[in-house]
Write an enzyme that holds these catalytic residues in place. Structure first.
Site, mmCIF file in Angstrom:
data_model
loop_
_atom_site.group_PDB
_atom_site.id
_atom_site.type_symbol
_atom_site.label_atom_id
_atom_site.label_comp_id
_atom_site.label_asym_id
_atom_site.label_seq_id
_atom_site.Cartn_x
_atom_site.Cartn_y
_atom_site.Cartn_z
ATOM 1 C CG HIS A 108 96.390 49.574 143.886
ATOM 2 N ND1 HIS A 108 96.772 48.809 142.627
ATOM 3 C CD2 HIS A 108 95.440 49.117 144.557
ATOM 4 C CE1 HIS A 108 95.560 47.897 142.532
ATOM 5 N NE2 HIS A 108 95.213 47.933 143.697
ATOM 6 C CG HIS A 179 90.529 49.525 142.294
ATOM 7 N ND1 HIS A 179 89.387 48.682 143.033
ATOM 8 C CD2 HIS A 179 91.643 48.753 142.582
ATOM 9 C CE1 HIS A 179 90.049 47.582 143.638
ATOM 10 N NE2 HIS A 179 91.310 47.707 143.377
ATOM 11 C CD GLU A 312 91.088 46.095 140.503
ATOM 12 O OE1 GLU A 312 92.232 46.566 140.207
ATOM 13 O OE2 GLU A 312 90.784 45.490 141.091
#
Ligand code: G6D
Length: 347
Positions: A108, A179, A312
């Protein structure tokens, strides 16, 4: 007639104000966004009895987000969402090293990804908010000054449209996602295990935990990952350590076409959420570590595992190291453009 977007102070981060932007439509929906992480903090939508409820896991104060940053709750995630193996990639004969913040992988966007910075905000004609951020050359180890814009639009058809665009002055991997953690019962059901899910994907990318490599593409057919026909999320979840945390290869008819990726339904409330995206992949994550968050929520006193589910839309993990995967390299002169739509209805 468009309603006005209301702006309220949500907190302060690094001596900068964090504001909340509430967008309401003419069909019973309301969305709240904050410029910290370009985060969605609330999605209020009616159930089959017409009663509104917040279907998104989040906090009513900035502290909650700061204390639970490892959950990326409702935030924009990047420069590269999901994982890059060995926290490195090679581009134009240069090897780039990233933060290994998830075992030996970069997850991420590294330590301070896009979910942990303040974005500039601009509101538009009553139903649209644009967030902008300049990710400087070398930020978290990525090359190139990347200018990103995220536009959230709430339509009267109860669609939350997320438009992503970016330009760079040097070739760089880019893979952004939103997210959000959803519980369509508005958390009246403590978990999403009774939600019914369909994912329009016959394949998935094998989860890489070093080794085996390279990351492979495998069939979901007739296994626990198979959501080609709608089934309850809880039906096969026990076959997977911790729960679902997998990237699906969507059945696309055209590159970058906006097509239906998944459908989520809560039989208790009658709420439906359909996901459409231009992206080739979708990460299914069933909130497997929420208990560790020891978080709090206005409507609930604590989170529990599988309290919410993430869908996602994104490119595949580790794409900069997997030449056979759809490309994620943005070059100078090109524009990164993706769109994901979360459409709410009742049944
Ligand atoms: C865990 O593996 C999962 C990720 O997919 C998720 O995004 C994160 O928790 C919140 O690292």
């Amino acid at each position: 007639m468009q309603k006005e977007i209301t702006i309220t102070l949500f907190g302060e981060f690094e001596n900068k104000p964090v504001s909340a932007y509430q967008i309401s439509n003419n069909n019973g929906m309301q969305v709240e966004l904050i410029n910290y992480g370009a985060t969605i903090t609330k999605i209020i939508t009616p159930d089959r009895a017409g009663v509104g409820g917040n279907v998104l896991l989040g906090f009513d104060s900035l502290d909650g987000y700061l204390q639970n940053g490892h959950m990326y709750l409702g935030s924009i995630v990047g420069r590269y969402c999901n994982r890059i193996a060995h926290a490195k990639f090679t581009l134009h004969n240069t090897e780039y090293h990233l933060a290994a913040n998830n075992e030996t992988a970069c997850l991420h966007g590294g330590i301070t990804g896009f979910d942990k910075v303040c974005w500039d905000a601009q509101i538009w004609d009553g139903n649209r908010v644009k967030f902008s951020y300049l990710s400087e050359d070398g930020e978290e180890g990525f090359p190139g000054n990347l200018q990103i814009e995220i536009i959230y639009t709430l339509t009267d058809e109860n669609e939350l449209i997320i438009g992503y665009s970016a330009v760079t002055d040097k070739a760089t991997p880019v893979n952004l996602t939103s997210h959000g953690y959803f519980n369509l019962s508005a958390f009246k059901e403590p978990t999403i295990l009774n939600h019914e899910l369909v994912i329009f994907a016959d394949q998935y990318t094998t989860q890489f935990h070093e080794p085996p490599e390279p990351t492979l593409i495998a069939s979901v057919k007739d296994g626990p990952l198979d959501f080609t026909k709608s089934k309850k999320i809880g039906r096969d979840i026990k076959q997977l350590p911790g729960g679902f945390d997998h990237n699906y290869v969507l059945n696309k008819t055209g590159k970058n076409a906006l097509e239906k990726a998944a459908g989520l339904y809560d039989p208790t409330s009658g709420r439906v959420m359909d996901v459409f995206t231009t992206e080739p992949g979708l990460q299914l994550y069933t909130g497997n570590f929420i208990e560790l968050a020891a978080g709090y929520h206005a409507d609930n006193d604590t989170f529990i595992n599988h309290a919410a589910v993430c869908l996602e839309a994104q490119h595949f993990p580790n794409s900069p190291n997997e030449p056979v995967f759809p490309g994620t390299i943005l070059n100078p002169g090109e524009t990164y453009q993706q769109q994901t739509v979360y459409k709410f209805s009742i049944r």
